[in-house]
Design a protein around this motif. Structure first.
Motif, PDB file in Angstrom:
ATOM      1  N   GLY A   4     -43.862 158.893  83.474  1.00  0.00           N
ATOM      2  CA  GLY A   4     -43.439 158.126  82.313  1.00  0.00           C
ATOM      3  C   GLY A   4     -43.035 156.697  82.591  1.00  0.00           C
ATOM      4  N   GLU A   5     -42.989 156.304  83.848  1.00  0.00           N
ATOM      5  CA  GLU A   5     -42.520 154.957  84.157  1.00  0.00           C
ATOM      6  C   GLU A   5     -43.635 153.930  83.968  1.00  0.00           C
ATOM      7  OE1 GLU A   5     -39.378 154.078  84.625  1.00  0.00           O
ATOM      8  OE2 GLU A   5     -38.949 156.175  84.347  1.00  0.00           O
ATOM      9  N   ALA A  31     -39.429 150.513  81.692  1.00  0.00           N
ATOM     10  CA  ALA A  31     -38.417 149.846  82.513  1.00  0.00           C
ATOM     11  C   ALA A  31     -37.695 148.772  81.700  1.00  0.00           C
ATOM     12  CB  ALA A  31     -39.054 149.236  83.757  1.00  0.00           C
ATOM     13  N   SER A  32     -38.438 148.055  80.894  1.00  0.00           N
ATOM     14  CA  SER A  32     -37.826 147.035  80.045  1.00  0.00           C
ATOM     15  C   SER A  32     -36.899 147.677  79.014  1.00  0.00           C
ATOM     16  CB  SER A  32     -38.909 146.217  79.341  1.00  0.00           C
ATOM     17  OG  SER A  32     -38.326 145.301  78.459  1.00  0.00           O
ATOM     18  N   GLN A  33     -37.323 148.800  78.441  1.00  0.00           N
ATOM     19  CA  GLN A  33     -36.491 149.483  77.447  1.00  0.00           C
ATOM     20  C   GLN A  33     -35.207 150.019  78.089  1.00  0.00           C
ATOM     21  OE1 GLN A  33     -36.952 149.523  74.098  1.00  0.00           O
ATOM     22  NE2 GLN A  33     -34.895 150.361  74.094  1.00  0.00           N
ATOM     23  N   ILE A  34     -35.310 150.553  79.288  1.00  0.00           N
ATOM     24  CA  ILE A  34     -34.121 151.033  80.006  1.00  0.00           C
ATOM     25  C   ILE A  34     -33.155 149.877  80.242  1.00  0.00           C
ATOM     26  CG2 ILE A  34     -33.320 151.885  82.250  1.00  0.00           C
ATOM     27  CD1 ILE A  34     -35.787 153.712  82.275  1.00  0.00           C
ATOM     28  N   ALA A  64     -28.110 147.219  78.854  1.00  0.00           N
ATOM     29  CA  ALA A  64     -27.435 145.984  78.459  1.00  0.00           C
ATOM     30  C   ALA A  64     -26.642 146.171  77.172  1.00  0.00           C
ATOM     31  CB  ALA A  64     -28.450 144.858  78.298  1.00  0.00           C
ATOM     32  N   GLU A  65     -27.127 147.046  76.302  1.00  0.00           N
ATOM     33  CA  GLU A  65     -26.449 147.289  75.031  1.00  0.00           C
ATOM     34  C   GLU A  65     -25.433 148.415  75.106  1.00  0.00           C
ATOM     35  OE1 GLU A  65     -29.666 148.031  72.371  1.00  0.00           O
ATOM     36  OE2 GLU A  65     -30.246 145.915  72.268  1.00  0.00           O
ATOM     37  N   GLY A  66     -25.321 149.054  76.278  1.00  0.00           N
ATOM     38  CA  GLY A  66     -24.336 150.116  76.447  1.00  0.00           C
ATOM     39  C   GLY A  66     -24.846 151.482  76.046  1.00  0.00           C
ATOM     40  N   ASP A  67     -26.151 151.628  75.831  1.00  0.00           N
ATOM     41  CA  ASP A  67     -26.714 152.932  75.482  1.00  0.00           C
ATOM     42  C   ASP A  67     -27.064 153.696  76.748  1.00  0.00           C
ATOM     43  OD1 ASP A  67     -26.549 152.390  72.769  1.00  0.00           O
ATOM     44  OD2 ASP A  67     -28.558 151.495  72.693  1.00  0.00           O
TER      45      ASP A  67
END
Length: 182
Positions: free
Chosen positions: A150-151, A156-159, A164-167
């Motif tokens: 899945g990578e 990677a950008s979504q992770i 960064a947003e704390g999710d």
């Protein structure tokens, strides 16, 4: 589901990890060093946190420490019980955190081959054979297949954005605002 059961189990697994750290340190150093190592591992802030909430990290730490214990025992003297323990806890580690299965497995193979045979052509050959066997086990049981398959740059950008947003980095829809929801 009773939320206190996993929390209680984690409260048991955290101190068990410290006992194993004590045993490892005692096998290589004197008693005061072993006591300090156990105390440091027991009161490490993350261990205290993981042992008190419903996360699987306390079990993961115990598996890593047990893999280390059995690998060091095998390095001193081969015994089938230590090999079985190493494989058991490495497999359990793979069920908790598949990426740690890969990192720990490769590290253990390298350390056992170099520690027992030294840096020699024979040691390199044995390490290569062990790595081939490890890859076979990895493919057979499929640890981490979803991570490897899945990578991509998009995931990677979504992770990175989620972190960064704390999710949650691995479950975008995961609710992690409290330990009970994690």
């Amino acid at each position: 589901f009773v939320p206190l059961v996993p929390a209680f189990l984690n409260c048991v697994l955290g101190p068990l990890s410290a006992l194993v750290v004590f045993a490892i340190a005692r096998a290589h150093f004197d008693r005061p060093v072993a006591v300090r190592a156990a105390a440091f591992s027991m009161f490490f802030p993350s261990i205290v946190l993981w042992s008190s909430i419903n996360l699987k990290d306390a079990a993961t730490v115990l598996c890593i420490v047990m893999v280390l214990y059995h690998a060091l025992s095998l390095q001193r003297r081969f015994h089938p019980a230590h090999l079985a323990g190493l494989l058991l806890f490495l497999t359990l580690l793979g069920t908790f955190r598949s990426y740690l299965f890969i990192l720990t497995g490769v590290s253990v193979i390298g350390s056992l081959a170099v520690g027992r045979l030294g840096v020699s052509p024979r040691g390199v050959l044995v390490a290569m054979l062990l790595l081939v066997a490890f890859v076979g086990v990895y493919q057979r049981f499929g640890f981490g297949k979803e991570i490897v398959a899945g990578e991509s740059l998009r995931t990677a950008s979504q992770i990175r954005v989620d972190l960064a947003e704390g999710d949650s980095a691995y479950g975008g829809d995961a609710e992690i605002s409290s330990p009970m929801k994690a």
